[in-house]
Each structure stands twice: as structure tokens, then as C-alpha cells.
Design an enzyme around this catalytic site. Structure first.
Site, PDB file in Angstrom:
ATOM      1  N   HIS A  73      17.014 -37.518  -3.002  1.00  0.00           N
ATOM      2  CA  HIS A  73      16.213 -37.769  -1.794  1.00  0.00           C
ATOM      3  C   HIS A  73      14.749 -37.409  -1.990  1.00  0.00           C
ATOM      4  CE1 HIS A  73      19.838 -38.752   0.403  1.00  0.00           C
ATOM      5  NE2 HIS A  73      20.393 -37.711  -0.206  1.00  0.00           N
ATOM      6  N   ASN A  79      -2.015   2.527   5.813  1.00  0.00           N
ATOM      7  CA  ASN A  79      -1.077   1.438   5.480  1.00  0.00           C
ATOM      8  C   ASN A  79      -0.815   0.665   6.757  1.00  0.00           C
ATOM      9  OD1 ASN A  79      -0.772   2.463   2.940  1.00  0.00           O
ATOM     10  ND2 ASN A  79       1.380   3.032   3.160  1.00  0.00           N
ATOM     11  N   GLY A  80      -0.714  -0.644   6.666  1.00  0.00           N
ATOM     12  CA  GLY A  80      -0.414  -1.445   7.847  1.00  0.00           C
ATOM     13  C   GLY A  80      -1.539  -2.433   8.104  1.00  0.00           C
ATOM     14  N   TRP A 103      -2.984  -2.795  -1.535  1.00  0.00           N
ATOM     15  CA  TRP A 103      -2.608  -4.180  -1.844  1.00  0.00           C
ATOM     16  C   TRP A 103      -3.395  -5.026  -0.841  1.00  0.00           C
ATOM     17  CZ3 TRP A 103      -0.203  -8.375   0.537  1.00  0.00           C
ATOM     18  CH2 TRP A 103       0.311  -9.359  -0.320  1.00  0.00           C
ATOM     19  N   CYS A 146       0.821  -1.210   0.000  1.00  0.00           N
ATOM     20  CA  CYS A 146       0.000   0.000   0.000  1.00  0.00           C
ATOM     21  C   CYS A 146       0.859   1.266   0.000  1.00  0.00           C
ATOM     22  CB  CYS A 146      -0.872   0.026   1.242  1.00  0.00           C
ATOM     23  SG  CYS A 146      -1.908  -1.423   1.380  1.00  0.00           S
ATOM     24  N   ARG A 169       5.416  -0.226  -6.166  1.00  0.00           N
ATOM     25  CA  ARG A 169       5.327  -1.006  -4.934  1.00  0.00           C
ATOM     26  C   ARG A 169       4.354  -2.169  -5.055  1.00  0.00           C
ATOM     27  NH1 ARG A 169       7.117   2.091  -0.439  1.00  0.00           N
ATOM     28  NH2 ARG A 169       5.789   0.909   0.944  1.00  0.00           N
ATOM     29  N   LYS A 174       6.296  -4.581  -3.986  1.00  0.00           N
ATOM     30  CA  LYS A 174       7.730  -4.294  -3.916  1.00  0.00           C
ATOM     31  C   LYS A 174       8.204  -4.177  -2.469  1.00  0.00           C
ATOM     32  CE  LYS A 174      11.691  -3.335  -5.743  1.00  0.00           C
ATOM     33  NZ  LYS A 174      12.394  -4.510  -6.276  1.00  0.00           N
ATOM     34  N   LYS A 207      13.209 -15.994  -9.078  1.00  0.00           N
ATOM     35  CA  LYS A 207      12.980 -15.054 -10.193  1.00  0.00           C
ATOM     36  C   LYS A 207      11.996 -15.650 -11.189  1.00  0.00           C
ATOM     37  CE  LYS A 207      14.059 -12.070  -8.862  1.00  0.00           C
ATOM     38  NZ  LYS A 207      14.667 -11.928  -7.610  1.00  0.00           N
ATOM     39  N   GLU A 262      17.847 -18.369  -5.889  1.00  0.00           N
ATOM     40  CA  GLU A 262      17.459 -17.057  -6.395  1.00  0.00           C
ATOM     41  C   GLU A 262      16.939 -17.175  -7.837  1.00  0.00           C
ATOM     42  OE1 GLU A 262      16.705 -14.370  -5.237  1.00  0.00           O
ATOM     43  OE2 GLU A 262      16.931 -12.874  -6.805  1.00  0.00           O
ATOM     44  N   GLU A 299       8.410 -15.715  -9.842  1.00  0.00           N
ATOM     45  CA  GLU A 299       7.829 -14.375  -9.695  1.00  0.00           C
ATOM     46  C   GLU A 299       7.349 -13.789 -11.016  1.00  0.00           C
ATOM     47  OE1 GLU A 299      11.362 -12.602  -7.748  1.00  0.00           O
ATOM     48  OE2 GLU A 299       9.884 -11.572  -6.539  1.00  0.00           O
TER      49      GLU A 299
HETATM   50  C1  F6R Z   1      12.095 -10.931  -5.016  1.00  0.00           C
HETATM   51  C2  F6R Z   1      11.809  -9.866  -4.103  1.00  0.00           C
HETATM   52  C3  F6R Z   1      11.361 -10.193  -2.727  1.00  0.00           C
HETATM   53  C4  F6R Z   1      12.147  -9.340  -1.725  1.00  0.00           C
HETATM   54  C5  F6R Z   1      11.612  -9.572  -0.305  1.00  0.00           C
HETATM   55  C6  F6R Z   1      12.409  -8.805   0.716  1.00  0.00           C
HETATM   56  O1  F6R Z   1      12.411 -10.477  -6.274  1.00  0.00           O
HETATM   57  O2  F6R Z   1      11.936  -8.735  -4.448  1.00  0.00           O
HETATM   58  O3  F6R Z   1      11.515 -11.541  -2.445  1.00  0.00           O
HETATM   59  O4  F6R Z   1      13.482  -9.677  -1.815  1.00  0.00           O
HETATM   60  O5  F6R Z   1      10.282  -9.173  -0.235  1.00  0.00           O
HETATM   61  O6  F6R Z   1      12.357  -7.437   0.474  1.00  0.00           O
HETATM   62  P1  F6R Z   1      13.408  -6.450   1.087  1.00  0.00           P
HETATM   63  O7  F6R Z   1      14.738  -6.817   0.544  1.00  0.00           O
HETATM   64  O8  F6R Z   1      12.952  -5.101   0.635  1.00  0.00           O
HETATM   65  O9  F6R Z   1      13.360  -6.612   2.566  1.00  0.00           O
END
Ligand code: F6R
Length: 643
Positions: free
Chosen positions: A539, A100-101, A74, A2, A27, A638, A520, A516, A523
Site C-alpha cells: 500500500h 529540571n522541567g 538536555w 536533565c 540520562r 534516557k 533500535k 522495536e 536510535e
Molecule cells: C528506546 C527508548 C525510548 C523509551 C521511551 C519511554 O530505546 O528507550 O523510546 O522507551 O522514551 O521511556 P520509559 O519507558 O522510561 O517511559
């Protein structure tokens, strides 16, 4: 997640709010809305979907009022819909709020408020706030009218305008009502409130969710993220937990709460660079691609000035060599991509500095009882610097007496402010929801931290440090080289795009890169992907492999290369379509893998910095082939500012 914007000044608020909301789009959100003071009424317009939809709807209303609040939502409590979108109104429609929250006790509060005759229109947790403020306001207004009658009788009544109250430094009725209402809330909040009773005024409050306020040329702005205010204000006041701010067209005041009284305080301030990084994706088709291509620059910027005079220095850490030497345990706390960067760092900290290091997902750490002592270093890794779980973990660690160090990308973010020291990753603003360049910035920063700890413990001598630093710096040129030729990545994407699922494997450093890479892919392409240390395949996960099943192997030169090669052969024997990321010059791998993406030769310790690049490109390429929204994948935000 949000986002909040607000404006009160001398120009129509509506276009300013829309521009601010657009800057917060990165975001992630599913609906948006604004409330604008129009004449003596508050007009609310909310829409699901994109800000552009809200903008088009607003055109029909021709709103010109100079005071308003806006929000991107959101969904957490209640579906993404117009009724659940903020702003929310009080029963009489005279008070509007954005939030927000998360209000944890919203069910109980809703029951009580409904019992008192309030009617709710949404399923959100946020709506309880506006009804609480409505009750508090009518109670305070009643008391105040009694006082005014008395003052009238004594001939001492003063005018009730926002500006005169601000000048007098006294909290308005609205500020008092917000403060009272917050007293009933459990959870986290950043709220902005306006009311028809006090035109031209916005009252803000926060607990655990950020809010910043700044004076611009046309009035006063508030936002949950400085990104919304870049170019508009030169400096922001950073509202602290428990503070209440009151905004009027020509200024604002901040109050702290002392013995239930609101007392004017001087807020912490922060200068803004005035540059909005969000605006331009230049020649690139999307921000994710732009940000992938920025990685060589991120490596160089993060390393700049770190190794002058033959010694590695990280002054921002705020610890002397002696204090560093006393550290006997390190916790790396993070979520998502930041967690994967931390997995790499564990190997380096234990390998070079020989300090036991644990990596933990912040949402787990905060609810355990980990062994944290004053000689523990807790490192919170967070791109946004505002991830709720990571922040909670920091607070917990500090209570236990640990030194807390933040690694973040956002200047003045809560992680930066609440840690004893901070390294900024120099990635600059990351707009695409999927992290790429900030992962690289984190890897480089964490590598520096591991080297520093090793230097302090006397485990790495000056000559070794110099050699390592030089090799670390060389990853920038290597990254450039990888980014010059992406044809093999494209071939691998074509071979994988129709799969239902994929498996990423690797060992040691490669296992973290595999994690990672899988994240990616999930996502941005919505293709199901899992990552396993390659030795784990037998396993269980090997049962998934059938002809054509994509197995993406991180098989760069390393002490476990032969083992990974064996695992690739096991997958191949069961019909897998193997894509390998391997070191230039490795000819054996092409006998076993269907597609090989080569990267330049580098020390195993630094290989994640370059090996991840083909996997970022692969995820994006597959997502493009599957017609996905690259920069704003569904359901994702984000900044994850709620638990
Ligand atoms: C993946 C991604 C999320 C963030 C996670 C932590 O591409 O962006 O998995 O890495 O939400 O966010 P931060 O680093 O902002 O604490």
C-alpha cells in the site's frame, strides 16, 4: 534528560557534584555546570559536552567550598551552549539555581521581569525562576529587616543561621522566596537554589519532576534521580509535589504549603539498596551489549515466585479476583520501546482474556477524551517510571476513576508511586540510552498480566496456565542460546551497514517486533528505518525498494508465516536485500532471504521475547560499523521528563 545534584556538608562539594553528575550521565545531556559557594561568593562553571570536560575545567579553579549544586542539561529552550547551561544566576550574581522541567509561561514572565529591570543572559525558560526568586527575596528581606529592627528594639532578635532555623523548623527567607516564586510558575519543575545571603543552605522545590534528599556521612545530598545517591545515603526523602525542602550541612527539613504558609511536614522516605548498578560494564565493550546479554537473567528474575502453588499471583496489582473479573476494557499507555512492548501485550490480553485492549502513545492519550470508566484498567508502562507524558496520562485516568497499574523498572519512581499497583520488571538499572533488557522485562511482565486477566476471567484453566508459564520460562534458556552465536547477525550487519534506509516487516507479534527493531536501528546507528505490518507494504512502502535495499523480516513460526514469506518474495522480486529472523529448522526461508538469523522454536505468543534479541544485536553491530556512540546516541535522553 536533565539531571540535578546538590551537596552541603563538611567536605569540598565540587568532587561530590562531579561524581553525582557522572552517575546521571546515562540520562543523556549536552552541557553541564556547577555552582559552588567559595568563601562568600558563588562561583559558577559551565561547559558544553561531557562531564569530563567540566571536570578538567574545574581543576583550574581549585574550588574547596562545602556547598554546591550541579546540573546536566538536555536542551529544550535554547541551543546547547555555555550560556544556556545551568546553574543560572540572578542579576546580582548572589542567587544560583538549577532546574529540571519546563516553565510554560516563561515568555510572559520574562517580559514582566525585563520590564522590572532584570537582565537575562540565556535563552532558557529556566532563567525566569532565578529572577523571580531574586525579586521575592529582596521583598522578604526588606520586610524581615523591618521586623528585625523592631525585635532589636525589643531586645528579642535571634541569630540568622541555617542551623538555628532548621532546628526551629521555620522556613528561611530563601525557602519563602522559592515558595513565592513557584507560585508564579506554570509547568513542571525540580529546582535547587543557593544564595550568598544564606551560606551552607540549599533550598529545593518540585512539581512533577522528581527530587530526592538523603543524609550521608559528610553532609546532605539532593538529586533528581536516586542513581546519583547510591552508596552515599541509605535512605532518601522523596519530595512530593508542592513541597519545599531546606538543606543545611547537618540535616534537612521539608515544608508543605498550607494557606500560603510553609508548615513543616514529614516526607515520604525510601530505602536504597546501596548498590550502584551504573558503575561497571564488566567484560563488555558497552552497556548496551552488557544489557542485551543480561536478558536471560531478567526473564528469570521477573518470573521468580510468580507461579507457586499452581496459581499465578501478582499481589502488587492490589486487585482481588472479583475486581479483576469486573474489568471490561484495558488501556496500555506508554512511549517508545515501552509502547512496542504494549503492542505485543494487546494481542495477548485480547487473545487470552478476551478483554478489549487499546494501546496508546501517552502523549496522545493525555490530550484526547478516551472512554475511561471505573471498570477500565489503565496500565502505564515505563522503564524509567518518570516519563512526563505517561505520568500525565496516569493522573488523567485516575481522575476519570480508572484503576491504574504501573509496569516500571525503577523502585519508588513516580509511576510506581502514583499507580494503584505496580509490577517491577527486575531489569535492574539500564544505563544504555537504547532500551533492551527493560523491553524484555516489560514483555514478560505484560505477559503475566495477560495471563492473570485470563485466569480471573476463567478463560485459561490451571493446566493451561501451567503449560504457558513453563514455556514462558523456557525463553530464558533460548535467549542464552541466541546470545551464544552472533555470527549471522554480524553478517547481516555487514550487508546493511552502508544502506541509507531500511524497512522492517512482520505480522501479528512480528509486526510489534519489527517496530522495536526499527526503533533500535534508528536510535543507535542513525540509519533511517521504518517498520510496517508486512501486509501494508503493497500500500505504499514497496515503492522504496530498489536493488540492495535492506528489508528485515520477522518471519518466525506463526499463523501468518506463509503470508510473511509471500511479502519477503515480493520484496526480493524488486531487488531487496532480505534479512530474516526465522525459526530453527525452517529451510524454505533460506531460498528467499539473503541472510537468515535462526532462533529456537517457541509459541508465537512468546516469540517477541526471543525474536527481538537478534534485532537489538543487529542495530548495535551496524552502529559500531558506522562509528556511532553506542550508549549515548546523539539527541537522545534516557528519561524523558518533559513533554
Ligand atoms: C528506546 C527508548 C525510548 C523509551 C521511551 C519511554 O530505546 O528507550 O523510546 O522507551 O522514551 O521511556 P520509559 O519507558 O522510561 O517511559
Amino acid at each position: 534528560m536533565c539531571g540535578i545534584v546538590g551537596f552541603t556538608g563538611t567536605r569540598p562539594a565540587s568532587p561530590i557534584l562531579i561524581e553525582g553528575l557522572k552517575r546521571l550521565e546515562y540520562r543523556g545531556y549536552d552541557s553541564a555546570g556547577v555552582a559552588v559557594e567559595e568563601g562568600s561568593r558563588i562561583q559558577v562553571v559551565c561547559r558544553t559536552g561531557k562531564i569530563s570536560t567540566l571536570e578538567q575545567s574545574l581543576a583550574q579553579f581549585s574550588l574547596t567550598g562545602p556547598c554546591g549544586i550541579g546540573h546536566t542539561r538536555w536542551a529544550t529552550h535554547g541551543t546547547p551552549s555555555e550560556v544556556n547551561a545551568h546553574p543560572h544566576l540572578s542579576c546580582d550574581g548572589k542567587i544560583a539555581i538549577v532546574h529540571n522541567g519546563i516553565i510554560e509561561n516563561h515568555e510572559e514572565l520574562r517580559r514582566i521581569l525585563e520590564g522590572r529591570g532584570h537582565t537575562f543572559t540565556s535563552q532558557t525558560d529556566s532563567e525566569v525562576i532565578v529572577h523571580l526568586i531574586e525579586d521575592a527575596y529582596s521583598m522578604l528581606a526588606f520586610d524581615s529587616s523591618e521586623e528585625d529592627d523592631l525585635a532589636d528594639a525589643e531586645g528579642a532578635r535571634r541569630p540568622h543561621t541555617p542551623t538555628s532555623e532548621l532546628a526551629a523548623g521555620k522556613p528561611s527567607l530563601l525557602a519563602q522566596a522559592v515558595s513565592m516564586a513557584c507560585g508564579f510558575l506554570i509547568g513542571s519543575w525540580a529546582i535547587c537554589v543557593m544564595t550568598e545571603y544564606e551560606p551552607g543552605k540549599i533550598v529545593c522545590a518540585r512539581k512533577e519532576s522528581p527530587l530526592v534528599i538523603g543524609r550521608g556521612a559528610a553532609g546532605v545530598h539532593v538529586a533528581s534521580d536516586v542513581a546519583a545517591l547510591a552508596d552515599l545515603v541509605g535512605e532518601v526523602a522523596v519530595l512530593a509535589d508542592g513541597q519545599i525542602a531546606e538543606l543545611a550541612p547537618h540535616g534537612f527539613v521539608v515544608f508543605g504549603s498550607h494557606d500560603d504558609e510553609l508548615i513543616r511536614v514529614r516526607p515520604e522516605t525510601m530505602k536504597l539498596s546501596g548498590r550502584s548498578d551504573t558503575a561497571d560494564r564488566g567484560q563488555y565493550a558497552d552497556f548496551m551489549l552488557k544489557e542485551i546479554y543480561e536478558q536471560p537473567r531478567v526473564i528469570r528474575d521477573t518470573l521468580e515466585g510468580r507461579f507457586d502453588g499452581g496459581e499465578l499471583t501478582i499481589e502488587e496489582l492490589g486487585l482481588t479476583h472479583e475486581e479483576l473479573n469486573l474489568i471490561d476494557r484495558v488501556y496500555l499507555i506508554a512511549c517508545g520501546t515501552s509502547y512496542h512492548a504494549s503492542l505485543v501485550a494487546k494481542n495477548l490480553i485480547e487473545g487470552w482474556a478476551r478483554i478489549p485492549c487499546e494501546v496508546e502513545v501517552a502523549s496522545e492519550f493525555r490530550y484526547r477524551n478516551p472512554i475511561v470508566t471505573p471498570s477500565t484498567l489503565v496500565v502505564a508502562v515505563s522503564q524509567s517510571g518518570e516519563t512526563a507524558d505517561t505520568l500525565a496520562a496516569i493522573r488523567d485516568a485516575r481522575i476519570k476513576g480508572a484503576k491504574v497499574f504501573g509496569i516500571t523498572n525503577v523502585l519508588g519512581s513516580p509511576v510506581a508511586r502514583e499507580s494503584d499497583g505496580v509490577i517491577y520488571t527486575k531489569a535492574n538499572k539500564e544505563v544504555a540510552v537504547a532500551s533492551t533488557k527493560s523491553f524484555t522485562g516489560q514483555l514478560v511482565s505484560l505477559t503475566l498480566l495477560a495471563m492473570l486477566l485470563a485466569q480471573s476471567k476463567g478463560r485459561l484453566k490451571q493446566g493451561q496456565m501451567r503449560l504457558l508459564f513453563r514455556e514462558l520460562a523456557s525463553t530464558a534458556a533460548q535467549a542464552e542460546q541466541i546470545l551464544k552465536d552472533t555470527e549471522r547477525v554480524h553478517q547481516a550487519a555487514l550487508a546493511s551497514k552502508d544502506a541509507k534506509s531500511a524497512m522492517f516487516i512482520g505480522r501479528g507479534m512480528g509486526a510489534a517486533v519489527a517496530e522495536e527493531g526499527a526503533l533500535k536501528l534508528k536510535e543507535v546507528s542513525y540509519l533511517h528505518a521504518e517498520a510496517y505490518p508486512a501486509g501494508e507494504m503493497k500500500h505504499g512502502p514497496i515503492a522504496l525498494i530498489e536493488p540492495g535495499f535492506p528489508v528485515i523480516a520477522v518471519a518466525t513460526e506463526s499463523p501468518t508465516y506463509e503470508k510473511v514469506l509471500s511479502n519477503i518474495q515480493e520484496a526480493k522480486a524488486r531487488g531487496a536485500m532480505v534479512v530474516a529472523v526465522a525459526t530453527e529448522g525452517d529451510e524454505r526461508i533460506s531460498e528467499h532471504a539473503d541472510e537468515v538469523i535462526y532462533i529456537p522454536k517457541i509459541r508465537d505468543a512468546f516469540s517477541p521475547i526471543t525474536a527481538i534479541i537478534p534485532l537489538q544485536l543487529l542495530a548495535r553491530d551496524i552502529a559500531l560499523l558506522r562509528g556511532c556512540n553506542i550508549d549515548q546516541p546523539r539527541n537522545l535522553a534516557k528519561s524523558v521528563t518533559v513533554e
